[in-house]
Design a protein around this motif. Structure first.
Motif: not given
Length: 93
Positions: A10-18, A47-52, A54-64
């Protein structure tokens, strides 16, 4: 197994522009992370996944990602995670 910290996602997603606000949940049936994001405009999933990534391991990036104009809030003005969880369960039925 890998330890998934939804709060870190959630913290990483909040940093995504928009993105204004978020709620990450685990879809236990599909075994994947789902991100509910409050945005004013559509943001492509990639775009959301690419941004996240950068900050998280791939297994923590949301699928949806579900984009909402406003996240639902409960009587205490907190994000209504129970309602969002029910929505996920209904989608799986």
């Amino acid at each position: 197994g890998n330890r998934i910290e939804l709060g870190e996602g959630e913290n990483a997603a909040r940093l995504v522009p928009g993105v204004k606000n978020v709620c990450a949940l685990l879809d236990a049936k599909k075994k994947e992370i789902v991100l509910f994001a409050e945005t004013e405009e559509d943001i492509p999933l990639r775009v959301i996944q690419r941004s996240m990534r950068k900050l998280l391991p791939s297994y923590m990036v949301p699928a949806r990602v579900a984009l909402l104009k406003e996240l639902p809030h409960n009587a205490n003005d907190k994000i209504d995670r129970a309602l969002l969880k029910r929505r996920l369960e209904e989608e799986n039925d």
